[in-house]
Scaffold this motif. Structure first.
Motif, PDB file in Angstrom:
ATOM      1  N   LEU A  54       0.832  -1.199   0.000  1.00 48.43           N
ATOM      2  CA  LEU A  54       0.000   0.000   0.000  1.00 48.43           C
ATOM      3  C   LEU A  54       0.867   1.250   0.000  1.00 48.43           C
ATOM      4  CD1 LEU A  54      -2.697   1.459   0.200  1.00 48.43           C
ATOM      5  CD2 LEU A  54      -2.598   1.153   2.691  1.00 48.43           C
ATOM      6  N   ALA A  55       1.908   1.251   0.829  1.00 50.46           N
ATOM      7  CA  ALA A  55       2.813   2.399   0.879  1.00 50.46           C
ATOM      8  C   ALA A  55       3.486   2.601  -0.475  1.00 50.46           C
ATOM      9  CB  ALA A  55       3.856   2.199   1.974  1.00 50.46           C
ATOM     10  N   GLN A  56       3.891   1.511  -1.101  1.00 55.68           N
ATOM     11  CA  GLN A  56       4.531   1.603  -2.406  1.00 55.68           C
ATOM     12  C   GLN A  56       3.581   2.190  -3.438  1.00 55.68           C
ATOM     13  OE1 GLN A  56       5.192  -1.970  -4.998  1.00 55.68           O
ATOM     14  NE2 GLN A  56       7.358  -1.511  -4.666  1.00 55.68           N
ATOM     15  N   ALA A  57       2.323   1.752  -3.406  1.00 53.91           N
ATOM     16  CA  ALA A  57       1.346   2.265  -4.359  1.00 53.91           C
ATOM     17  C   ALA A  57       1.165   3.770  -4.203  1.00 53.91           C
ATOM     18  CB  ALA A  57       0.012   1.547  -4.166  1.00 53.91           C
ATOM     19  N   LEU A  58       1.180   4.259  -2.975  1.00 51.42           N
ATOM     20  CA  LEU A  58       1.045   5.700  -2.729  1.00 51.42           C
ATOM     21  C   LEU A  58       2.276   6.453  -3.228  1.00 51.42           C
ATOM     22  CD1 LEU A  58      -0.490   5.620   0.868  1.00 51.42           C
ATOM     23  CD2 LEU A  58      -1.671   6.180  -1.272  1.00 51.42           C
ATOM     24  N   VAL A  59       3.459   5.916  -2.931  1.00 47.88           N
ATOM     25  CA  VAL A  59       4.705   6.573  -3.340  1.00 47.88           C
ATOM     26  C   VAL A  59       4.789   6.670  -4.858  1.00 47.88           C
ATOM     27  CG1 VAL A  59       7.214   6.245  -3.455  1.00 47.88           C
ATOM     28  CG2 VAL A  59       6.020   6.025  -1.264  1.00 47.88           C
ATOM     29  N   LEU A  60       4.323   5.626  -5.550  1.00 45.42           N
ATOM     30  CA  LEU A  60       4.451   5.594  -6.998  1.00 45.42           C
ATOM     31  C   LEU A  60       3.391   6.429  -7.717  1.00 45.42           C
ATOM     32  CD1 LEU A  60       5.393   1.858  -7.590  1.00 45.42           C
ATOM     33  CD2 LEU A  60       6.888   3.844  -7.479  1.00 45.42           C
ATOM     34  N   ARG A  61       2.550   7.111  -6.949  1.00 44.16           N
ATOM     35  CA  ARG A  61       1.572   8.022  -7.543  1.00 44.16           C
ATOM     36  C   ARG A  61       1.785   9.466  -7.107  1.00 44.16           C
ATOM     37  NH1 ARG A  61      -2.265   5.849 -10.496  1.00 44.16           N
ATOM     38  NH2 ARG A  61      -2.508   3.584 -10.472  1.00 44.16           N
ATOM     39  N   SER A  62       2.762   9.694  -6.274  1.00 44.33           N
ATOM     40  CA  SER A  62       2.981  11.035  -5.737  1.00 44.33           C
ATOM     41  C   SER A  62       4.435  11.453  -5.914  1.00 44.33           C
ATOM     42  CB  SER A  62       2.616  11.073  -4.246  1.00 44.33           C
ATOM     43  OG  SER A  62       3.089  12.251  -3.633  1.00 44.33           O
ATOM     44  N   PRO A  63       4.710  12.459  -6.736  1.00 46.55           N
ATOM     45  CA  PRO A  63       6.084  12.943  -6.848  1.00 46.55           C
ATOM     46  C   PRO A  63       6.666  13.374  -5.503  1.00 46.55           C
ATOM     47  CG  PRO A  63       4.766  13.800  -8.646  1.00 46.55           C
ATOM     48  CD  PRO A  63       3.813  13.133  -7.698  1.00 46.55           C
TER      49      PRO A  63
END
Length: 265
Positions: A133-142
Motif C-alpha cells: 500500500l505504501a509503495q502504491a502511494l509513493v508511486l503516484r505522488s512525486p
C-alpha cells in the motif's frame, strides 16, 4: 553541453555527451534522470572516457507515453544511443536500469564491450500488504517519491542533494512521468537473470555496503555475480543505493579499473 536525442519507434531518448575516448553509457534508476550521474561524469571524463548520460524512456527529457517500460526495451534504447554515437560501449546501469544493460549485452554483443550493474535486484523485492500500500502511494505522488528517494542515502548525501531532489520531483510532476515510474517496476518476463548466462562480455557488480534496499547488500552482490559466467563484485564502503552520487570518487576508482580492462584503453 546541450541535450541530444535518438529517435525510437515510440518516442525519443534524451542523452548528453561529454569527453573523448572509449564510450561509456550511463543509465539511471527509477524516477531519476541523467543528472543522477552529475558527480561521476566529470571523473570519468578526466580519466579519458567519452561519457553519455541517458534519460531512460519516460524520464528526464525523454518523451512519455511509451507502450512499455520493460528493461528489455530500455536495453534497446541504450543500444540505439550506442549506434548513434559509435560504439562499442561499456554500459552502466543503476538500480532498475541494471536489468536493461544485461538485455543490451545479450542482444548486441558486438556493440557492448562490458556492463556494470549498480544496485541490481536479483529477485523482485517482496513486500507485505502494508508495504505494498505504501509503495502504491509513493508511486503516484512525486512528493512522496522524493521523500522515499531521500532514504536511499543512509550515510552521506551530495552537497547539492536537496537541489537535485527538488528538480527531480518537479520533473516527475510533468504529465506521464509517474506512469513511467510505475511502468519501470512492472513485473515482466523474461527477468534479466534469465539472460545473464548469455552475456560474454566483462561484468562488474557494484553495491553500496549500506544500501537500504537490501537486507544484506554483500550477499545480493555475490548472488548477482554468480549469475554470469565470469563477473566481479565490488562493494563501496559507507554508500547507499546510489554510490555514484554519495561516493563518486570511490565509484570512479572501481569503474576506472574495470574500464581499462573492458575497453583496452
Amino acid at each position: 553541453m546541450s541535450v541530444s536525442y535518438v529517435e525510437r519507434p515510440d518516442g525519443r531518448i534524451a542523452y548528453e555527451v561529454l569527453g573523448a575516448g572509449p564510450l561509456v553509457v550511463l543509465s539511471h534508476g527509477m524516477g531519476e534522470n541523467r543528472a543522477s550521474w552529475r558527480h561521476l561524469v566529470p571523473l570519468l571524463v578526466a580519466a579519458g572516457y567519452r561519457v553519455a548520460a541517458v534519460d531512460v524512456r519516460g524520464h528526464g527529457e525523454s518523451t512519455v507515453g511509451w507502450p512499455t517500460y520493460a528493461p528489455a526495451e530500455v536495453g534497446g534504447d541504450l543500444l540505439a544511443v550506442v549506434d548513434e554515437l559509435g560504439g562499442p560501449a561499456v554500459l552502466v546501469g543503476s538500480s532498475s536500469s541494471a536489468a536493461a544493460v544485461v538485455f543490451a549485452a545479450a542482444e548486441g554483443p558486438e556493440r557492448v564491450a562490458g556492463i556494470v550493474l549498480i544496485g541490481a535486484f536479483v529477485e523482485p523485492p517482496k513486500a507485505n500488504p502494508a508495504m505494498r500500500l505504501a509503495q502504491a502511494l509513493v508511486l503516484r505522488s512525486p512528493r512522496l517519491f522524493g521523500m522515499f528517494h531521500r532514504t536511499l542515502f543512509p550515510v552521506t548525501r551530495p552537497a547539492d542533494d536537496a537541489a537535485y531532489r527538488r528538480a527531480m520531483v518537479a520533473n516527475l510532476r510533468e504529465h506521464g512521468r509517474m506512469a513511467a515510474v510505475r511502468g519501470v517496476i512492472d513485473q515482466v518476463e523474461p527477468h534479466w537473470t534469465a539472460r545473464a548466462r548469455e552475456v560474454r562480455q566483462p561484468v562488474l557488480v557494484l553495491m553500496g555496503t549500506r544500501d537500504p534496499d537490501f537486507r544484506d547488500p554483500g550477499a545480493e552482490a555475490r548472488a548477482a555475480r554468480r549469475l554470469f559466467g565470469t563477473a566481479e563484485a565490488r562493494m563501496i564502503d559507507d554508500s547507499g543505493h546510489y554510490p555514484h552520487a554519495d561516493q563518486p570518487e570511490r565509484t570512479a576508482e572501481q569503474l576506472s579499473a574495470f574500464l581499462k580492462v573492458s575497453t583496452g584503453a
